[in-house]
Write an enzyme that holds these catalytic residues in place. Sequence first.
Site, PDB file in Angstrom:
ATOM      1  N   TRP A 213       0.864  -1.199   0.000  1.00  0.00           N
ATOM      2  CA  TRP A 213       0.000   0.000   0.000  1.00  0.00           C
ATOM      3  C   TRP A 213       0.890   1.235   0.000  1.00  0.00           C
ATOM      4  CZ3 TRP A 213      -4.719  -1.558  -1.026  1.00  0.00           C
ATOM      5  CH2 TRP A 213      -5.710  -0.568  -1.163  1.00  0.00           C
ATOM      6  N   ASP A 214       0.286   2.422   0.043  1.00  0.00           N
ATOM      7  CA  ASP A 214       1.171   3.592  -0.003  1.00  0.00           C
ATOM      8  C   ASP A 214       1.828   3.863   1.348  1.00  0.00           C
ATOM      9  OD1 ASP A 214      -1.111   4.676   1.159  1.00  0.00           O
ATOM     10  OD2 ASP A 214      -1.341   6.320  -0.272  1.00  0.00           O
ATOM     11  N   TRP A 215       1.587   2.989   2.328  1.00  0.00           N
ATOM     12  CA  TRP A 215       2.289   3.083   3.612  1.00  0.00           C
ATOM     13  C   TRP A 215       2.816   1.719   4.059  1.00  0.00           C
ATOM     14  CZ3 TRP A 215      -0.961  -0.468   5.160  1.00  0.00           C
ATOM     15  CH2 TRP A 215      -2.315  -0.357   4.823  1.00  0.00           C
ATOM     16  N   ASN A 487     -13.892   1.288   0.815  1.00  0.00           N
ATOM     17  CA  ASN A 487     -13.105   2.513   0.928  1.00  0.00           C
ATOM     18  C   ASN A 487     -12.872   3.125  -0.446  1.00  0.00           C
ATOM     19  OD1 ASN A 487     -11.012   4.391   2.230  1.00  0.00           O
ATOM     20  ND2 ASN A 487      -9.792   3.365   0.656  1.00  0.00           N
ATOM     21  N   GLU A 488     -13.473   4.263  -0.688  1.00  0.00           N
ATOM     22  CA  GLU A 488     -13.194   5.126  -1.837  1.00  0.00           C
ATOM     23  C   GLU A 488     -13.590   4.567  -3.192  1.00  0.00           C
ATOM     24  OE1 GLU A 488      -9.078   6.380  -1.496  1.00  0.00           O
ATOM     25  OE2 GLU A 488      -9.577   7.805   0.073  1.00  0.00           O
ATOM     26  N   GLU A 584     -11.271  11.064   6.676  1.00  0.00           N
ATOM     27  CA  GLU A 584      -9.838  10.841   6.433  1.00  0.00           C
ATOM     28  C   GLU A 584      -9.209  12.173   6.087  1.00  0.00           C
ATOM     29  OE1 GLU A 584      -8.462   8.230   3.387  1.00  0.00           O
ATOM     30  OE2 GLU A 584      -9.594   6.516   4.124  1.00  0.00           O
TER      31      GLU A 584
HETATM   32  C1  BMA Z   1      -6.717   7.191   1.570  1.00  0.00           C
HETATM   33  C2  BMA Z   1      -6.865   5.862   2.183  1.00  0.00           C
HETATM   34  C3  BMA Z   1      -5.750   4.973   1.851  1.00  0.00           C
HETATM   35  C4  BMA Z   1      -4.458   5.702   1.684  1.00  0.00           C
HETATM   36  C5  BMA Z   1      -4.517   7.103   2.178  1.00  0.00           C
HETATM   37  C6  BMA Z   1      -3.280   7.886   1.965  1.00  0.00           C
HETATM   38  O1  BMA Z   1      -7.585   7.741   0.785  1.00  0.00           O
HETATM   39  O2  BMA Z   1      -8.105   5.340   1.982  1.00  0.00           O
HETATM   40  O3  BMA Z   1      -6.052   4.233   0.713  1.00  0.00           O
HETATM   41  O4  BMA Z   1      -3.452   5.009   2.260  1.00  0.00           O
HETATM   42  O5  BMA Z   1      -5.530   7.756   1.544  1.00  0.00           O
HETATM   43  O6  BMA Z   1      -2.979   8.002   0.613  1.00  0.00           O
END
Ligand code: BMA
Length: 957
Positions: A213-215, A487-488, A584
């Site tokens: 993932w991005d983290w 999610n999204e 978020e």
């Molecule tokens: C979001 C989350 C993750 C992601 C984060 C940071 O929108 O739902 O998918 O890690 O942003 O980019």
Amino acid sequence: MSLKFISLIVAAICIAECHAAFETYDSGIQRITLNSIRGLNVWTASSKNGTEGEEISVPAGVPGGIYSDLEESNVLGSAVYHEYNDMENKWVGRLDWTFTRDFVVSPEVNEKSEIVLVCEGLDTVAEVFINDVSVGNSENMFARYVFDVKSAVKEGQNTIRVAFRSPVEYAQTKFREHNETLGYKVVPESLVPEYRGENQAQMIRKMQAAFSWDWGPSYPNSGIWKNIYIEAYNGAIIRDVMIFSEPNQSVPDESNATTWTVTARVYYDSGIDEEVDLSFERVDSTVATTTKVNITIGKGNSVDISLTELGDQIKLWWPNGYGDQNLYWYNVDLNVPQFSETTSRRLRFGFRKVELIEDFVDKDNVIKGREFYFVVNGKQMYSKGSNSIPLHVLTEKITNDQTEWLLRAAKMSHQNMIRVWGGGMYETDTFFDYADEYGIFIWEDFMFACAMYPATDEYLDIVRQEVDTQVKRLQYRTSLVMWAANNENEAALRHDWYGSGWNFDLYKGDYIKLYIDTIKTMTEELDPSRKFISSSPTNGIQSQEEGWVAADPYDLKYGDIHFYNYVSDNWDWNMFLRTRYASEYGFQSFPHYESLAEVANDITTWTWDSPMMDHRQHHPGGQKEIRDLIKMHFPFPENYDSTEAFPYMLYMAQLSQIMGQKTQTEFYRRLMDKMDTDGTGHNMGALYWQLNDIWEGCSWASVEAKGRWKLQMYYAVKFFAPVLASPYLNADGDVVVELISDNPQRFSGNLKVQVFRLSSLDAVLDEEVHVEAEFLKSKEVFTVNRTTLESLDCGARAMSDASDPCVVYLTLPGTPDNFLFLQYPTNKLALRQPNLRVALEAVDAKTVSISIETDAVAPFVFLTNAREDHLGYFSDNGFLLATKTKKIEYYSESGITPQQLQEQLNVMSLFDVTTIRYATTTTRRPVETTTRNTGNKPLVQTLTVLMCALFLLLQKL
Ligand code: BMA
């Protein structure tokens, strides 16, 4: 459960983890656990085709996973998170792995008419064999499988073999097959290279972030990740219990005007059609119902049993900050007298009524949108919280202590809501135990994130198993407040993030089939007591009215939004949006230098843009974005990419993150009682991204993977405080102070408003005013107008390079201090040497008090306990020190003395950044050219220790 029955228990096992809010007790039912720790050498994991084509075979732990098995057997060389190991270990996820063990079946087990194998979690695609007979298949990590094994097992020695297919190979094969048979791709086809991951996680029902993932790193595990056991019975057995508790009035209270109808829905598997005894009772009370019910042959049938609780006999459960978390134990017994068999399930839950309000804000003017907030036991709640991700990418490494530590941090920072984000996992029982105990609501996503997903009949069947398992598993949880389908993905579909735009209708058809027709329908049928939303972000009812994919899922006047902007000035509240609910929002930073050192061969060779940092930064362009934000607000070291500057860049990255989060969160909270004429505003929720880390890498987290608090956690304690004085600059250039409150109790006090220049500890403005907080109000309580600021030479909003920046400092006893920079501390000449001195003293075996003394205003005083156990926190950190002295405390979970803390304590402030020695040649990549092997960090540490010693000495004299 009666005492008599307790004495009859022959097998009492804690099926969940041991701090459990549910337990199962059996009598007359036979169970054989197949769990076994690695050290006992009972399970073996093997693959026919290792790195070089040779067979690998290692002892395995169950519950467990192949990466840990290989790591423990030294096949992986070093720890999974060390250096580049995620890349080097990729071969593991690309192989098939088989787990095998022997077990003995006694005559008592064998003679039962029903014998099943219960797999609470297989990760992921596997075929299960007993004595070489195939007994079932798994295709979903999140589904519990109950396989009939009566004809496969035999008395005496048996063998079980669980053959896993490579998750990577499976997902990618499914992707190709989908394209070949249906003529379109379930996008995205591939991840951006920065993720360093595996593609097409959306094709396999597994933790999506396990493919990266991005983290987080890519570690697509294989293994038996939850309990596995054989159950044998003649009659019937409880499989799940759901609880529905309904008060007789819309606002329940603790008087006899309220009665609760509590219904246990008991799901059972039965081998007989028979009349049996069913009872339901509150433990240690006389509140009980016993009845006879007819059960029928089959799996997954249910019967209901109800009892009544009187309002004055039980206390309500409240979210954190609103009251106590009262929880009660109940017991359900299913007794089949014919065979003297009983299953007994104990569950713990509390009484609360919660609703999500989505009314029009103005019935006569509906274009102003709808509300989005929760009401608990009749009280409006402002949601304060964060988003959680799995505590480790390898689930077998997640411990109960680590989970408690994380939720304790959430509680300490006044959070009342955690969104369990949809790319990870349905959280452990322990996670929910503490959420129940600490008063933290769980907004539970289904595990679908950031992709289009298939909607073939085969895929939907696999998803149904997951919904059935998870809804029945989690439904009784008091903390569970809402289900959300993904999610999204509504936003991704609407705004064509992944290449679905060429045929919106086609992908929308799949979207509806999966999330609405399948997940929503099924969840609402199983759990009508919970609110269900179709995505996050979503416009809620408005999305539904627009056919489930709204024209703009980010509409500020409906539902929730996710907000990210990494390029604008994040100290300026004007960049944030007047949303109803921010579910978020966040900024990136890195873990502490000391934490990164633990996964590095040699941290002193790392620089901001070094290959290792690049490797641990998965967000494209992230390093530059953080760097630019640092440059905007702090004294920027020209040699930022040197070993000398490295610890300071990490420090300033954390500062940049906290200032953005502080500014944004306070902005949302100030909006709780304000609405613009266009309908925007009335914000009732701030859940920052993200609560915790999965590994030591760049992320949005507030708690590191091993539990160390990042500065964001310390700031969450402050920006979420129930009562907070929050200063901001209005459009006229005045400083306005608002008093924010979501504190149900009365609060009043004397607010001190001061203005300092960085050059002096003497305030240039010092005023005091009596203030009173009002629940769910953010009211103006003080203004320093522009002309006053100008007369103090503090008025300009030209933020950089001020020779002597001003800062507003607020003190209100019983609430955290707060501040606002009127000019940014970018000019290194404006910072004065504070000569920070600390004196330590024992409070108790786990707590040390720290007195800090300064000679100058010290922005962002940053303390680190460099000890490797990570489990400790300061009572404040990252603070602006504008008084000569300040007292804080350090708490250590395992205990600490002042001497031990002194040896490990690093103290710095923004001034230290200005002391970076400028190397004549910048130590740029490749890092091998670095000649120095110490950064400035050790220097700061040594100076600090010397200063401490001097301070202690002076005190003695
Ligand atoms: C979001 C989350 C993750 C992601 C984060 C940071 O929108 O739902 O998918 O890690 O942003 O980019």
